[in-house]
Design a protein around this motif. Sequence first.
Motif, PDB file in Angstrom:
ATOM      1  N   VAL A  24       0.890  -8.417  90.500  1.00 17.65           N
ATOM      2  CA  VAL A  24       2.098  -9.186  90.824  1.00 17.65           C
ATOM      3  C   VAL A  24       3.292  -8.241  90.982  1.00 17.65           C
ATOM      4  CG1 VAL A  24       3.706 -10.952  89.989  1.00 17.65           C
ATOM      5  CG2 VAL A  24       1.234 -11.274  89.706  1.00 17.65           C
ATOM      6  N   ARG A  25       3.450  -7.303  90.042  1.00 10.45           N
ATOM      7  CA  ARG A  25       4.551  -6.334  90.118  1.00 10.45           C
ATOM      8  C   ARG A  25       4.477  -5.512  91.398  1.00 10.45           C
ATOM      9  NH1 ARG A  25       2.881  -5.011  85.013  1.00 10.45           N
ATOM     10  NH2 ARG A  25       4.075  -6.058  83.397  1.00 10.45           N
ATOM     11  N   ALA A  26       3.277  -5.015  91.727  1.00  7.42           N
ATOM     12  CA  ALA A  26       3.102  -4.152  92.899  1.00  7.42           C
ATOM     13  C   ALA A  26       3.473  -4.865  94.197  1.00  7.42           C
ATOM     14  CB  ALA A  26       1.660  -3.647  92.970  1.00  7.42           C
ATOM     15  N   ALA A  27       3.324  -6.194  94.212  1.00  7.83           N
ATOM     16  CA  ALA A  27       3.673  -6.974  95.405  1.00  7.83           C
ATOM     17  C   ALA A  27       5.141  -7.413  95.386  1.00  7.83           C
ATOM     18  CB  ALA A  27       2.754  -8.183  95.519  1.00  7.83           C
ATOM     19  N   GLY A  28       5.892  -6.960  94.365  1.00  9.98           N
ATOM     20  CA  GLY A  28       7.311  -7.297  94.285  1.00  9.98           C
ATOM     21  C   GLY A  28       7.599  -8.612  93.592  1.00  9.98           C
ATOM     22  N   GLY A  29       6.604  -9.176  92.929  1.00 11.03           N
ATOM     23  CA  GLY A  29       6.787 -10.453  92.242  1.00 11.03           C
ATOM     24  C   GLY A  29       7.281 -10.284  90.822  1.00 11.03           C
ATOM     25  N   ASN A  30       7.622 -11.407  90.210  1.00 10.44           N
ATOM     26  CA  ASN A  30       8.091 -11.451  88.832  1.00 10.44           C
ATOM     27  C   ASN A  30       6.897 -11.743  87.924  1.00 10.44           C
ATOM     28  OD1 ASN A  30       9.167 -12.053  86.348  1.00 10.44           O
ATOM     29  ND2 ASN A  30      10.571 -13.634  87.074  1.00 10.44           N
ATOM     30  N   PRO A  31       6.484 -10.816  87.075  1.00 15.30           N
ATOM     31  CA  PRO A  31       5.301 -11.044  86.240  1.00 15.30           C
ATOM     32  C   PRO A  31       5.495 -12.116  85.167  1.00 15.30           C
ATOM     33  CG  PRO A  31       6.314  -8.948  85.711  1.00 15.30           C
ATOM     34  CD  PRO A  31       7.039  -9.487  86.894  1.00 15.30           C
ATOM     35  N   GLU A  32       6.697 -12.610  84.997  1.00 15.42           N
ATOM     36  CA  GLU A  32       6.936 -13.675  84.015  1.00 15.42           C
ATOM     37  C   GLU A  32       6.801 -15.069  84.622  1.00 15.42           C
ATOM     38  OE1 GLU A  32       7.064 -13.065  80.792  1.00 15.42           O
ATOM     39  OE2 GLU A  32       6.787 -10.978  81.394  1.00 15.42           O
ATOM     40  N   SER A  33       6.880 -15.148  85.958  1.00  9.44           N
ATOM     41  CA  SER A  33       6.789 -16.444  86.641  1.00  9.44           C
ATOM     42  C   SER A  33       6.351 -16.223  88.080  1.00  9.44           C
ATOM     43  CB  SER A  33       8.153 -17.143  86.606  1.00  9.44           C
ATOM     44  OG  SER A  33       8.082 -18.380  87.278  1.00  9.44           O
ATOM     45  N   PHE A  34       5.142 -16.695  88.405  1.00 12.39           N
ATOM     46  CA  PHE A  34       4.607 -16.477  89.744  1.00 12.39           C
ATOM     47  C   PHE A  34       3.592 -17.556  90.073  1.00 12.39           C
ATOM     48  CE2 PHE A  34       2.344 -13.951  86.623  1.00 12.39           C
ATOM     49  CZ  PHE A  34       1.014 -14.229  86.872  1.00 12.39           C
ATOM     50  N   SER A  35       3.240 -17.664  91.340  1.00 14.00           N
ATOM     51  CA  SER A  35       2.234 -18.647  91.759  1.00 14.00           C
ATOM     52  C   SER A  35       0.843 -18.013  91.653  1.00 14.00           C
ATOM     53  CB  SER A  35       2.495 -19.115  93.187  1.00 14.00           C
ATOM     54  OG  SER A  35       2.082 -18.132  94.101  1.00 14.00           O
ATOM     55  N   PRO A  36      -0.182 -18.840  91.498  1.00 14.75           N
ATOM     56  CA  PRO A  36      -1.547 -18.291  91.429  1.00 14.75           C
ATOM     57  C   PRO A  36      -1.908 -17.437  92.642  1.00 14.75           C
ATOM     58  CG  PRO A  36      -1.567 -20.590  90.777  1.00 14.75           C
ATOM     59  CD  PRO A  36      -0.171 -20.296  91.296  1.00 14.75           C
ATOM     60  N   ALA A  37      -1.378 -17.770  93.809  1.00 16.90           N
ATOM     61  CA  ALA A  37      -1.708 -17.031  95.033  1.00 16.90           C
ATOM     62  C   ALA A  37      -1.221 -15.581  94.977  1.00 16.90           C
ATOM     63  CB  ALA A  37      -1.125 -17.740  96.247  1.00 16.90           C
ATOM     64  N   GLU A  38      -0.204 -15.302  94.152  1.00 12.39           N
ATOM     65  CA  GLU A  38       0.324 -13.942  94.061  1.00 12.39           C
ATOM     66  C   GLU A  38      -0.653 -12.965  93.421  1.00 12.39           C
ATOM     67  OE1 GLU A  38       4.677 -13.431  93.252  1.00 12.39           O
ATOM     68  OE2 GLU A  38       4.541 -15.611  92.911  1.00 12.39           O
ATOM     69  N   SER A 105      -2.415 -16.951  78.984  1.00 11.87           N
ATOM     70  CA  SER A 105      -1.151 -16.280  79.272  1.00 11.87           C
ATOM     71  C   SER A 105      -0.788 -16.373  80.756  1.00 11.87           C
ATOM     72  CB  SER A 105      -1.227 -14.810  78.837  1.00 11.87           C
ATOM     73  OG  SER A 105      -0.055 -14.130  79.192  1.00 11.87           O
ATOM     74  N   ILE A 106      -1.755 -16.086  81.615  1.00  8.49           N
ATOM     75  CA  ILE A 106      -1.497 -16.144  83.068  1.00  8.49           C
ATOM     76  C   ILE A 106      -1.199 -17.583  83.484  1.00  8.49           C
ATOM     77  CG2 ILE A 106      -2.523 -15.790  85.348  1.00  8.49           C
ATOM     78  CD1 ILE A 106      -1.750 -13.153  83.925  1.00  8.49           C
ATOM     79  N   THR A 107      -1.896 -18.534  82.913  1.00  4.90           N
ATOM     80  CA  THR A 107      -1.664 -19.947  83.244  1.00  4.90           C
ATOM     81  C   THR A 107      -0.248 -20.364  82.858  1.00  4.90           C
ATOM     82  OG1 THR A 107      -4.012 -20.433  83.043  1.00  4.90           O
ATOM     83  CG2 THR A 107      -2.501 -22.304  82.866  1.00  4.90           C
ATOM     84  N   GLU A 108       0.215 -19.924  81.715  1.00  2.00           N
ATOM     85  CA  GLU A 108       1.593 -20.201  81.288  1.00  2.00           C
ATOM     86  C   GLU A 108       2.584 -19.603  82.300  1.00  2.00           C
ATOM     87  OE1 GLU A 108       4.733 -21.615  79.123  1.00  2.00           O
ATOM     88  OE2 GLU A 108       2.629 -22.002  78.626  1.00  2.00           O
TER      89      GLU A 108
END
Length: 193
Positions: A24-38, A105-108
């Motif tokens: 998620v981080r490598a794609a520029g996303g927020n590891p605290e809140s993201f969609s499953p597709a990320e 954790s990921i589901t949360e």
Amino acid sequence: MSTEESVAAHYSRGNAEEQLLGIVRAAGGNPESFSPAELHGADQLHIGGAAATTRVAERVGINAGSRVIDLGSGLGGVARHVAHECGASVHGVELTPQFVDTARSITERTGLSGQVSFSQGSILALPFGDDTFDAALMVHVGMNIQDKDKVFAETARVLRPGGVLAVYDIMLLGGDIEQYPLPWAATPEISFV
């Protein structure tokens, strides 16, 4: 060590949660809140990834009213995908404690905790009453299960009348026994394709 303990030990390698959050981080996303597709399917430990999960869910007829059990839920990718894409309520049962912790954790972090839950345990003895689920999914799990009859009997018990079990797995239909190590087994003692 029992077969189930050996299977759990086989999959308890590395820090799966940190690896998924790194994607998620490598794609520029927020590891605290993201969609499953990320996660780009990295949480779906089977051939075909998210596209295969979608095909299986469509063929089973899973929809927003469905109660689904994910047998051998791994990191929770299949359960989250089915909940997110189909609107179903999904409960995953997984043998490997580290995978259950990661799945929760990921589901949360994906905001799906209201639809998706997980428990650590054996799919040979499901912790649910009779007629609890509309559908059951078993995705790339059977190759580590010696007593498939017991899994199918337990699944039939927790499925409501008319419920559907979908199995998407690797199977040996003849020919030579595979060469080890394999992704699901380092030795033949835990491989039951």
